[in-house]
Design an enzyme around this catalytic site. Structure first.
Site, PDB file in Angstrom:
ATOM      1  N   PRO A 125       0.828  -1.216   0.000  1.00  0.00           N
ATOM      2  CA  PRO A 125       0.000   0.000   0.000  1.00  0.00           C
ATOM      3  C   PRO A 125       0.858   1.261   0.000  1.00  0.00           C
ATOM      4  O   PRO A 125       1.868   1.337   0.699  1.00  0.00           O
ATOM      5  CB  PRO A 125      -0.786  -0.112   1.301  1.00  0.00           C
ATOM      6  CG  PRO A 125      -0.877  -1.583   1.545  1.00  0.00           C
ATOM      7  CD  PRO A 125       0.428  -2.155   1.055  1.00  0.00           C
ATOM      8  N   CYS A 126       0.438   2.235  -0.821  1.00  0.00           N
ATOM      9  CA  CYS A 126       1.307   3.381  -1.075  1.00  0.00           C
ATOM     10  C   CYS A 126       0.751   4.699  -0.567  1.00  0.00           C
ATOM     11  O   CYS A 126       1.369   5.742  -0.744  1.00  0.00           O
ATOM     12  CB  CYS A 126       1.566   3.506  -2.579  1.00  0.00           C
ATOM     13  SG  CYS A 126       0.056   3.735  -3.544  1.00  0.00           S
ATOM     14  N   GLN A 127      -0.412   4.699   0.077  1.00  0.00           N
ATOM     15  CA  GLN A 127      -1.049   5.965   0.435  1.00  0.00           C
ATOM     16  C   GLN A 127      -0.157   6.869   1.284  1.00  0.00           C
ATOM     17  O   GLN A 127      -0.199   8.084   1.165  1.00  0.00           O
ATOM     18  CB  GLN A 127      -2.365   5.715   1.193  1.00  0.00           C
ATOM     19  CG  GLN A 127      -3.458   5.106   0.330  1.00  0.00           C
ATOM     20  CD  GLN A 127      -3.472   3.590   0.443  1.00  0.00           C
ATOM     21  OE1 GLN A 127      -2.435   2.955   0.636  1.00  0.00           O
ATOM     22  NE2 GLN A 127      -4.637   2.993   0.298  1.00  0.00           N
ATOM     23  N   ASN A 154       5.608   0.823  -6.350  1.00  0.00           N
ATOM     24  CA  ASN A 154       5.064   1.807  -5.409  1.00  0.00           C
ATOM     25  C   ASN A 154       4.975   3.162  -6.106  1.00  0.00           C
ATOM     26  O   ASN A 154       5.400   3.298  -7.262  1.00  0.00           O
ATOM     27  CB  ASN A 154       5.941   1.893  -4.155  1.00  0.00           C
ATOM     28  CG  ASN A 154       5.130   2.140  -2.896  1.00  0.00           C
ATOM     29  OD1 ASN A 154       4.534   3.191  -2.734  1.00  0.00           O
ATOM     30  ND2 ASN A 154       5.113   1.166  -1.993  1.00  0.00           N
ATOM     31  N   PHE A 183       2.987   7.294   1.169  1.00  0.00           N
ATOM     32  CA  PHE A 183       4.097   7.902   0.434  1.00  0.00           C
ATOM     33  C   PHE A 183       3.574   8.808  -0.673  1.00  0.00           C
ATOM     34  O   PHE A 183       4.329   9.427  -1.392  1.00  0.00           O
ATOM     35  CB  PHE A 183       4.984   6.835  -0.206  1.00  0.00           C
ATOM     36  CG  PHE A 183       5.424   5.763   0.742  1.00  0.00           C
ATOM     37  CD1 PHE A 183       5.921   6.088   1.995  1.00  0.00           C
ATOM     38  CD2 PHE A 183       5.347   4.430   0.391  1.00  0.00           C
ATOM     39  CE1 PHE A 183       6.324   5.095   2.876  1.00  0.00           C
ATOM     40  CE2 PHE A 183       5.752   3.436   1.254  1.00  0.00           C
ATOM     41  CZ  PHE A 183       6.250   3.768   2.505  1.00  0.00           C
TER      42      PHE A 183
END
Length: 312
Positions: free
Chosen positions: A73-75, A112, A77
């Site tokens: 999960p990239c939220q 990502n 960053f």
């Protein structure tokens, strides 16, 4: 190559690698809505599991694999929101690195947002992977140069045991398109309009695009054109000029999901799953470069063996 997909979402990475000839053994995710879409489109098993739980490693080891792929999960960053590098979601990047170091597949691919390069989490993950013996190729790639009609930048880290860092750079550079792919290049006139609306992150950004340019990044939000929308100076047309918002299915096409790909669940969940996905053709591009490199090192080894036989 036998493949496991972690944080698989609705299956963009899985489908891209499958298209390139990889055999997906199993997938893992913890979001039920994405898992339900995945199940509709693949014959192999997907497991609903928390990949931050250390016990998951033993489950993954049931499937002897050549490569593990995944997009943690990239939220936290993302340039779009509040960044929290110590959150549970951010720590899933470290969980991914620890799983790789423990399972030790020959290859791995991590995807990502490009902003992860500015985070303190990435160096920590890199150290875990370098200590485990992986050579790393780290690249920010623009999907519009990889056969995707979308200007979507993503960070990829590709690892191969005992290779030098940057081992895949030549294969990537040699295969980038010389020009960006437009929506028209990929879909022609099939969406039935020259201009379309994509809801912006803020009204400081434009919202009307032409099919004769790459799409902006497909996000997890899709809203209709608001009443009284005022034209942004950079919009490609007036709202009155046959502009329409894209359907959920059309947005999946821009993510390069094929027409047969089944979307199920609530509209909100489908839009979020599509927006979170790795574009299929982007994943396929990376998979093909790995196959090329694998063939090259195989030929190198073959040539070495032939030379050794001649010398003997």
């Amino acid at each position: 190559m036998k493949t496991i997909d972690l944080f698989s979402g609705c299956g963009g990475m899985s489908l891209g690698f499958q298209n390139a000839g990889f055999e997906i053994l199993s997938a893992y995710d913890n979001w039920e809505a994405a898992v339900n879409i995945y199940k509709e489109n693949f014959s192999h098993k997907i497991y609903t599991m928390d990949l931050g739980d250390e016990k998951v490693v033993e489950h993954i080891k049931q499937f002897p694999s050549d490569i593990i792929i995944g997009g943690p999960p990239c939220q936290d960053f993302s340039i779009a929101g509040n960044r929290d590098y110590k959150s549970k979601r951010a720590n899933l990047t470290i969980s991914f690195a620890n799983i790789i170091a423990d399972v030790k597949p020959e290859w791995f691919v991590m995807e990502n947002v490009y902003n992860i390069e500015k985070s303190p989490v990435l160096p920590e993950a890199v150290k875990i992977l370098k200590d485990a013996g992986y050579g790393l190729t780290k690249r920010v790639l623009d999907a519009s140069y990889l056969g995707v009609p979308q200007a979507r930048k993503r960070f990829f880290m590709i690892g191969h045991l005992y290779s030098e860092d940057g081992f895949l750079n030549a294969e990537i550079d040699d295969n980038l398109s010389v020009k960006q792919m437009t929506v028209y290049d990929y879909l022609g006139d099939s969406i039935g309009t020259e201009f379309y609306y994509m809801h912006p992150r803020s009204y400081n950004r434009r919202a009307v695009f032409s099919i004769h340019e790459p799409s902006a990044t497909i996000r997890g939000v899709n809203r209709p054109i608001p009443e009284g929308y005022k034209k942004h100076p950079a919009d490609k047309a007036e709202i009155s000029e046959n502009v329409k918002a894209l359907t959920t299915k059309e947005r999946s096409y821009i993510q390069t999901f094929p027409e047969w790909f089944q979307l199920v669940g609530s509209k909100t969940a489908m839009e979020q799953a599509i927006g979170n996905a790795v574009p299929v053709k982007m994943a396929e591009f990376v998979a093909m470069r790995i196959m090329e490199y694998k063939a090259e090192i195989g030929n190198r080894g073959k040539n070495h063996d032939e030379l050794r036989e001649v010398t003997i």
